[in-house]
Scaffold this motif. Sequence first.
Motif, mmCIF file in Angstrom:
data_model
loop_
_atom_site.group_PDB
_atom_site.id
_atom_site.type_symbol
_atom_site.label_atom_id
_atom_site.label_comp_id
_atom_site.label_asym_id
_atom_site.label_seq_id
_atom_site.Cartn_x
_atom_site.Cartn_y
_atom_site.Cartn_z
ATOM 1 N N ASP A 1 0.834 -1.206 0.000
ATOM 2 C CA ASP A 1 0.000 0.000 0.000
ATOM 3 C C ASP A 1 0.871 1.259 0.000
ATOM 4 O O ASP A 1 0.623 2.210 -0.743
ATOM 5 N N PHE A 2 1.892 1.265 0.898
ATOM 6 C CA PHE A 2 2.720 2.464 1.024
ATOM 7 C C PHE A 2 3.511 2.720 -0.251
ATOM 8 O O PHE A 2 3.691 3.877 -0.655
ATOM 9 N N GLU A 3 3.969 1.676 -0.909
ATOM 10 C CA GLU A 3 4.664 1.857 -2.178
ATOM 11 C C GLU A 3 3.735 2.445 -3.237
ATOM 12 O O GLU A 3 4.140 3.311 -4.018
ATOM 13 N N MET A 4 2.501 1.981 -3.256
ATOM 14 C CA MET A 4 1.521 2.520 -4.205
ATOM 15 C C MET A 4 1.277 4.007 -3.953
ATOM 16 O O MET A 4 1.242 4.825 -4.889
ATOM 17 N N ILE A 5 1.098 4.363 -2.692
ATOM 18 C CA ILE A 5 0.822 5.767 -2.345
ATOM 19 C C ILE A 5 2.026 6.637 -2.687
ATOM 20 O O ILE A 5 1.892 7.745 -3.235
ATOM 21 N N THR A 6 3.223 6.142 -2.367
ATOM 22 C CA THR A 6 4.447 6.894 -2.645
ATOM 23 C C THR A 6 4.627 7.092 -4.146
ATOM 24 O O THR A 6 4.986 8.193 -4.609
ATOM 25 N N ALA A 7 4.371 6.055 -4.918
ATOM 26 C CA ALA A 7 4.464 6.172 -6.373
ATOM 27 C C ALA A 7 3.481 7.205 -6.900
ATOM 28 O O ALA A 7 3.796 7.999 -7.803
ATOM 29 N N MET A 8 2.284 7.199 -6.344
ATOM 30 C CA MET A 8 1.272 8.166 -6.753
ATOM 31 C C MET A 8 1.747 9.594 -6.455
ATOM 32 O O MET A 8 1.550 10.513 -7.266
ATOM 33 N N ALA A 9 2.395 9.769 -5.302
ATOM 34 C CA ALA A 9 2.908 11.090 -4.940
ATOM 35 C C ALA A 9 3.959 11.563 -5.937
ATOM 36 O O ALA A 9 3.914 12.707 -6.416
ATOM 37 N N PHE A 10 4.904 10.687 -6.280
ATOM 38 C CA PHE A 10 5.937 11.074 -7.249
ATOM 39 C C PHE A 10 5.314 11.467 -8.588
ATOM 40 O O PHE A 10 5.712 12.462 -9.205
ATOM 41 N N CYS A 11 4.331 10.703 -9.022
ATOM 42 C CA CYS A 11 3.674 11.004 -10.302
ATOM 43 C C CYS A 11 2.989 12.369 -10.264
ATOM 44 O O CYS A 11 3.090 13.167 -11.208
ATOM 45 N N TRP A 12 2.288 12.646 -9.169
ATOM 46 C CA TRP A 12 1.551 13.912 -9.062
ATOM 47 C C TRP A 12 2.508 15.101 -9.005
ATOM 48 O O TRP A 12 2.317 16.102 -9.697
#
Length: 474
Positions: A115-126
């Motif tokens: 979950d945390f990797e998914m959220i972190t990846a989303m942050a980098f993309c945004w």
Amino acid sequence: MDWNEAIALLHGANWKHTKIGLGRMRDFMHALGDPQEKLRYVHIAGTNGKGSACVMTQSILTAAGFRTGLYISPHLDQFNERLSIDGQMISDADLRRLAARVRAAAETLGEEPTDFEMITAMAFCWFEEQHCDLVVLEVGMGGRLDATNVISAPEVCAIMHIGRDHTEFLGDTVEKVAAEKAGILKPGADCVLYHQLPGVMEVVQKRFADVNPDAAAHADSARITAGSTFSVDTAASCCAPGAAADRSTGRSIALTDGDSRNTARLVITDPSAFTACARTIDGQVFNYRNRPELRIQLLGNYQMENAMAVLDIIDCLQCRGFGISEEAIRTGLVRASWPGRFEVLSRAPLLIVDGAHNPNGVEALVDTIRAYFPDQKINFVMGVMKDKDYHTMLRLIAPYAARFITELPDAHRALRPEALKSEIREYFDGPVETADSVTAAVERAMELAEGTDAITICFGSLYQVADIRHFFRK
């Protein structure tokens, strides 16, 4: 958007998260086009104080005119709080769109991200698509293997106060925990180290020396001090060659990679250069290094100490050519807010909520109680997680208690109020009550304090802060 809604967007099955390491995260980011490589960072780790340092740093950079991303965890109320730019949370629409993007990339991998990797990846993309000038990145847990550590060398790393927490993952001594936190240090990145236990300092200094073996050679931009550490004299004197920092403006000066990576500095916060000037429940004033009468609205001795590290971070950025004016520094500090950290929610009667949830956090809370209420006993509303060292927390806080009201934070790891009451009895022989919920405990505390000068402080877990704050918004 709440946590369950957000996580439902990120995956639709019960994914098993077992393997720890950065290999999967690197593959994940590569599948997304490596957006993290197109950004510049301030990367902040620590057991306590990292969230406060992040928001103060972000606030100053925004005041200086930078488009500044902020990534934090956990959130207190809405999931959206975890991702923001210049104080504006990500929208639900952007969350949904980015969740679909990262989920699609995750499905191409051999193993499923956490979950945390998914959220972190989303942050980098945004942050990349929003063209952020800088991103203030809070480490989730540890540092060395944390998903945020997939980035290349940041502009500045910061290691805040380190204590024993998450010991099952990070180690059972502060030195072992420090080694994990110091894993965010990289060649060419400045490091700001919060002054703390000698064992912690030694671990971080060694890591810095290992990744920057040539740092001592750059006497033009750093001076060697006791313990073979490096300390910035002033931003004007420590600028990397060619960086030409400008304190008067509010925008960056363009740097080449050679300029921004010319010299790595280790800057240790200097308690001897700090003095507290004024302290009220409306704010605090202090001096640090060559800056007099700095003001923050964040309360607690520990927030002034956190601000010392933030000011050293800003000095490092100035050395690297980022134009951050003194006006922006002062404006950003004053504007910075961080809910749930010695936050006054009611004045008559006085009620404060604090997110202290481990022994080091409670030590800081006790220090602040001594400073603000030296001769008064406190009514404590308390809820904790079962996996925390609440015995040490109770031993530290009990001498300052008039009474306790125990309650149950909204988390599956929460300790039952009756069990917490029994534990309190080992350290405190005064009145102890239980409440069925967080809000019921707050209602009872307000009832007991009505018409008196009693002080109530709610603490023990971040998971209860949102409920307590909601109670006073009704």
